[in-house]
Structures are given as structure tokens and as C-alpha cells.
Design an enzyme around this catalytic site. Structure first.
Site, short mmCIF file in Angstrom:
data_model
loop_
_atom_site.label_atom_id
_atom_site.label_comp_id
_atom_site.label_asym_id
_atom_site.label_seq_id
_atom_site.Cartn_x
_atom_site.Cartn_y
_atom_site.Cartn_z
N HIS A 98 0.84 -1.21 0.00
CA HIS A 98 0.00 0.00 0.00
C HIS A 98 0.87 1.26 0.00
O HIS A 98 0.69 2.15 -0.83
CB HIS A 98 -0.90 -0.04 1.24
N GLU A 99 1.82 1.30 0.89
CA GLU A 99 2.67 2.51 0.99
C GLU A 99 3.57 2.65 -0.24
O GLU A 99 3.80 3.76 -0.71
CB GLU A 99 3.49 2.48 2.28
N HIS A 102 1.64 4.26 -2.96
CA HIS A 102 1.57 5.72 -2.81
C HIS A 102 2.85 6.34 -3.39
O HIS A 102 2.79 7.33 -4.11
CB HIS A 102 1.44 6.12 -1.34
N HIS A 108 -5.65 6.59 -2.89
CA HIS A 108 -6.53 5.56 -2.34
C HIS A 108 -7.66 5.29 -3.33
O HIS A 108 -8.18 6.23 -3.97
CB HIS A 108 -7.15 6.04 -1.01
N TYR A 154 -9.55 1.52 1.79
CA TYR A 154 -9.72 1.32 3.24
C TYR A 154 -10.81 0.28 3.47
O TYR A 154 -11.69 0.10 2.62
CB TYR A 154 -10.13 2.63 3.92
#
Ligand SMILES: [Zn+2]
Length: 156
Positions: A98-99, A102, A108, A154
Site C-alpha cells: 500500500h505505501e 503511494h 486511495h 480502506y
């Protein structure tokens, strides 16, 4: 469209505008589960056209550090770019990926421009100071289907 295919297409588009990300696990790497981070990166290498490579002397690079929380800048910033993966709760495959996404420039999933057609944000439940994590972005969704199972979405 298959999620893996979407990821591959997006990664391909990214690679056209970005050099291969360079990585520096830094001196703190010894305290990490370095293997988990490397394994998460290997998935990019095998499932997409993104290739994470160890840094030698390149000017722009990702520095994975044990800071307070799990966070990353969005996209390439130039120079040393910190991706924080606290060893207290961030060194898990899905969070690492996930990071890193980014850092590669991915927002997101639940902030894409068409998200209101797919999810409803209960604003009254959003912690003040984190509203930015739920505001929509001016994204071109490349005709991809909204992906509730995206690693960039999320939980509900
Ligand atoms: Zn995020």
C-alpha cells in the site's frame, strides 16, 4: 476487469513516466523484517513491470524507515524519499505494498473521482484531521472498474 490486469496496466503507465524506483533500506534495515519488505517488492517485480532495485549512488530514491506510523508521499518527490514502515504495525505485506503504491503515485481507491457511485462516506465517523484521506481526487480512472478489494481501499 481482473484486478491483477488493472494493476499491471496502471504500473505500465507509471513506468512510462517514471524511472525504476530505487530503494534504500538504510541502516535501520537490520531492525526490520527486511525479508518481508523484499518479498512485498518482489511481487511488484513478478506481477507488474515495476522493478524495485537496490540503490547504489542514484540521486532519487526511496528510503524505507522505521518512523512513527505507516506513510508515504504521493509519487516521486526527488532526492531521498521516506516511506515509513514502523516496525510496530506496518511491516505486513499488504501495508508495505500500500505505501509503496503511494510512492509510485497511486491514490486511495476510495478517493477516485467516481467513488460516490460505489461507496458512501459516513463523514460523522471520520476522525478530524484525517478528512483528507476521504476527499475525492481528480483522477482519470482509465475505464477501470471500481475495486472494493484494492490494496489501496480502506476497509468498510
Ligand atoms: Zn494510504
Amino acid at each position: 476487469m481482473d484486478h491483477r490486469l488493472v494493476s499491471t496496466i496502471l504500473a505500465l503507465l507509471l513506468s512510462l513516466s517514471q524511472a525504476h524506483p530505487l530503494v534504500d533500506l538504510g541502516s535501520e534495515g537490520a531492525y526490520y523484517d527486511k525479508k518481508r519488505i523484499e518479498n512485498a517488492m518482489k511481487t511488484f517485480n513478478t506481477e507488474t513491470c515495476i522493478r524495485f532495485v537496490p540503490r547504489s549512488s542514484q540521486r532519487d530514491f526511496i528510503s524505507i524507515e522505521n518512523r512513527d506510523g505507516c506513510f508515504s508521499y504521493l509519487g516521486r518527490t526527488g532526492g531521498k524519499q521516506v516511506v515509513s514502515l514502523s516496525r510496530y504495525g506496518c511491516v505486513y505485506n499488504s501495508i508495505i505494498q500500500h505505501e509503496l503504491n503511494h510512492a509510485l503515485g497511486f491514490y486511495h481507491e476510495h478517493t477516485r473521482s467516481d467513488r460516490d457511485q460505489y461507496v458512501r462516506i459516513n463523514w460523522e465517523n471520520v476522525t478530524p484531521g484525517t478528512i483528507g484521506n476521504f476527499q475525492t481526487e481528480d483522477t482519470n480512472n482509465l475505464n477501470t472498474r471500481y475495486d472494493y478489494t484494492s490494496i489501496m481501499h480502506y476497509g468498510r
